[in-house]
Design a protein around this motif. Structure first.
Motif, PDB file in Angstrom:
ATOM      1  N   TYR A  88      44.046  30.672  42.868  1.00 40.61           N
ATOM      2  CA  TYR A  88      44.017  31.850  43.746  1.00 40.61           C
ATOM      3  C   TYR A  88      44.925  32.954  43.203  1.00 40.61           C
ATOM      4  O   TYR A  88      44.523  34.112  43.110  1.00 40.61           O
ATOM      5  CB  TYR A  88      44.460  31.442  45.144  1.00 40.61           C
ATOM      6  N   LEU A  89      46.134  32.583  42.817  1.00 34.93           N
ATOM      7  CA  LEU A  89      47.077  33.579  42.312  1.00 34.93           C
ATOM      8  C   LEU A  89      46.702  34.061  40.919  1.00 34.93           C
ATOM      9  O   LEU A  89      47.024  35.195  40.547  1.00 34.93           O
ATOM     10  CB  LEU A  89      48.496  33.007  42.311  1.00 34.93           C
ATOM     11  N   ASP A  90      46.017  33.208  40.134  1.00 32.94           N
ATOM     12  CA  ASP A  90      45.557  33.630  38.807  1.00 32.94           C
ATOM     13  C   ASP A  90      44.652  34.856  38.910  1.00 32.94           C
ATOM     14  O   ASP A  90      44.738  35.783  38.091  1.00 32.94           O
ATOM     15  CB  ASP A  90      44.801  32.498  38.111  1.00 32.94           C
ATOM     16  N   VAL A  91      43.783  34.865  39.899  1.00 32.35           N
ATOM     17  CA  VAL A  91      42.878  36.000  40.087  1.00 32.35           C
ATOM     18  C   VAL A  91      43.670  37.267  40.394  1.00 32.35           C
ATOM     19  O   VAL A  91      43.367  38.349  39.876  1.00 32.35           O
ATOM     20  CB  VAL A  91      41.876  35.700  41.226  1.00 32.35           C
ATOM     21  N   ILE A  92      44.711  37.129  41.218  1.00 33.05           N
ATOM     22  CA  ILE A  92      45.487  38.302  41.634  1.00 33.05           C
ATOM     23  C   ILE A  92      46.246  38.906  40.463  1.00 33.05           C
ATOM     24  O   ILE A  92      46.158  40.114  40.196  1.00 33.05           O
ATOM     25  CB  ILE A  92      46.450  37.930  42.776  1.00 33.05           C
ATOM     26  N   PHE A  93      47.016  38.078  39.727  1.00 33.96           N
ATOM     27  CA  PHE A  93      47.813  38.684  38.650  1.00 33.96           C
ATOM     28  C   PHE A  93      46.953  39.078  37.451  1.00 33.96           C
ATOM     29  O   PHE A  93      47.297  40.014  36.721  1.00 33.96           O
ATOM     30  CB  PHE A  93      48.996  37.801  38.240  1.00 33.96           C
ATOM     31  N   THR A  94      45.814  38.407  37.256  1.00 34.29           N
ATOM     32  CA  THR A  94      44.902  38.833  36.189  1.00 34.29           C
ATOM     33  C   THR A  94      44.311  40.197  36.504  1.00 34.29           C
ATOM     34  O   THR A  94      44.170  41.052  35.611  1.00 34.29           O
ATOM     35  CB  THR A  94      43.780  37.801  35.992  1.00 34.29           C
ATOM     36  N   ALA A  95      43.971  40.421  37.780  1.00 29.40           N
ATOM     37  CA  ALA A  95      43.471  41.736  38.188  1.00 29.40           C
ATOM     38  C   ALA A  95      44.533  42.808  37.980  1.00 29.40           C
ATOM     39  O   ALA A  95      44.230  43.923  37.532  1.00 29.40           O
ATOM     40  CB  ALA A  95      43.039  41.696  39.653  1.00 29.40           C
ATOM     41  N   ALA A  96      45.791  42.473  38.294  1.00 29.66           N
ATOM     42  CA  ALA A  96      46.884  43.431  38.095  1.00 29.66           C
ATOM     43  C   ALA A  96      47.035  43.785  36.615  1.00 29.66           C
ATOM     44  O   ALA A  96      47.186  44.963  36.254  1.00 29.66           O
ATOM     45  CB  ALA A  96      48.193  42.865  38.641  1.00 29.66           C
ATOM     46  N   GLY A 118      44.696  43.613  34.405  1.00 33.74           N
ATOM     47  CA  GLY A 118      43.529  44.409  34.036  1.00 33.74           C
ATOM     48  C   GLY A 118      43.705  45.870  34.399  1.00 33.74           C
ATOM     49  O   GLY A 118      43.305  46.773  33.642  1.00 33.74           O
ATOM     50  N   ILE A 119      44.315  46.131  35.547  1.00 29.37           N
ATOM     51  CA  ILE A 119      44.581  47.512  35.963  1.00 29.37           C
ATOM     52  C   ILE A 119      45.580  48.163  35.010  1.00 29.37           C
ATOM     53  O   ILE A 119      45.459  49.355  34.678  1.00 29.37           O
ATOM     54  CB  ILE A 119      45.093  47.533  37.419  1.00 29.37           C
ATOM     55  N   VAL A 120      46.563  47.395  34.555  1.00 20.97           N
ATOM     56  CA  VAL A 120      47.508  47.922  33.567  1.00 20.97           C
ATOM     57  C   VAL A 120      46.762  48.321  32.291  1.00 20.97           C
ATOM     58  O   VAL A 120      47.084  49.325  31.653  1.00 20.97           O
ATOM     59  CB  VAL A 120      48.603  46.884  33.251  1.00 20.97           C
ATOM     60  N   GLY A 121      45.748  47.543  31.925  1.00 19.75           N
ATOM     61  CA  GLY A 121      44.935  47.897  30.768  1.00 19.75           C
ATOM     62  C   GLY A 121      44.246  49.237  30.942  1.00 19.75           C
ATOM     63  O   GLY A 121      44.171  50.044  30.003  1.00 19.75           O
ATOM     64  N   VAL A 122      43.740  49.508  32.145  1.00 24.86           N
ATOM     65  CA  VAL A 122      43.141  50.817  32.438  1.00 24.86           C
ATOM     66  C   VAL A 122      44.190  51.916  32.312  1.00 24.86           C
ATOM     67  O   VAL A 122      43.927  53.004  31.788  1.00 24.86           O
ATOM     68  CB  VAL A 122      42.509  50.820  33.848  1.00 24.86           C
TER      69      VAL A 122
END
Length: 224
Positions: free
Chosen positions: A177-185, A187-191
């Protein structure tokens, strides 16, 4: 006629703003979900969301929206570089902010079992019972440590011993569950990094255009 560079810059800028909306929507929805009555379906996600920096996420999204608004003058003033510089520094700030949030969530996964043990110990018997129902287990480490809550899943000591503790299932659910959250974060840093590169390229392009204009003015071409 807009150049390809400006089209890429504008597109990335809007994606950047959409990421802010994603962070804001997730944070507000998570806070709203945590106010709902606990059930076996929402108890585990809500416990985990309560450990996430949701308020900081709202603040982060506000900075992202402010940064996006400051980018609009740069779009409509093709010769201006001051607004672009301001946007660039703010994007760096937002990227650092988002990275910090992602790292905070990621760091919590490094000691999942220890953190969950403390979380389990301070929850009410009702919440512990709902967790037992969700993961079909009894107690945290095992049926006696801490003692299981007698309910429809753990009807007696014999059943509780056979089912075992919740540590394995709860830990696996937490990590995924937390993997999805910090991976999304991340990914946003990549943007954000992509937008910083776009800002740098537009600044370089406008600097060159200004230099050529000054050369033309010196040659008596009135900046054409």
């Amino acid at each position: 006629m807009p150049t390809k560079l400006m089209m890429i810059f504008v597109g990335t800028d809007f994606i950047f703003a959409a990421c802010g909306g994603l962070i804001l929507g997730f944070s507000l929805m998570a806070e709203q979900n945590m106010t709902a009555s606990p059930t076996s379906e929402n108890v585990a996600p809500n416990l985990l969301l309560n450990q996430c920096p949701l308020t900081a996420g709202v603040v982060n999204s506000i900075f992202i929206f402010i940064t996006f608004l400051l980018s609009l003058p740069a779009l409509f003033l093709p010769q201006n570089r001051g607004w672009l510089r301001a946007q660039g520094w703010l994007v760096v700030f937002c990227a650092t902010f988002t990275l910090g949030l992602g790292l905070a969530v990621w760091a919590s996964t490094l000691q999942t079992r220890r953190n969950l043990a403390m979380l389990w110990a301070r929850e009410t018997p009702l919440v512990q019972s709902l967790l037992q129902q969700k993961f079909d287990c009894c107690g945290y480490f095992n049926s006696t440590s801490p003692p299981f809550i007698q309910d429809g899943t753990c009807t007696n000591s014999l059943v509780a011993v056979q089912k075992g503790g919740c540590i394995g299932q709860f830990s696996s659910f937490t990590n995924s569950y937390l993997d999805v959250i910090f991976t999304a974060a991340f990914g946003i840093v990549g943007v954000d990094v992509l937008l910083i590169l776009c800002v740098a390229m537009v600044l370089k392009y406008r600097q060159e255009q200004e230099r050529y204009r000054h050369i033309d003015e010196k040659n008596g071409l009135d900046g054409l």
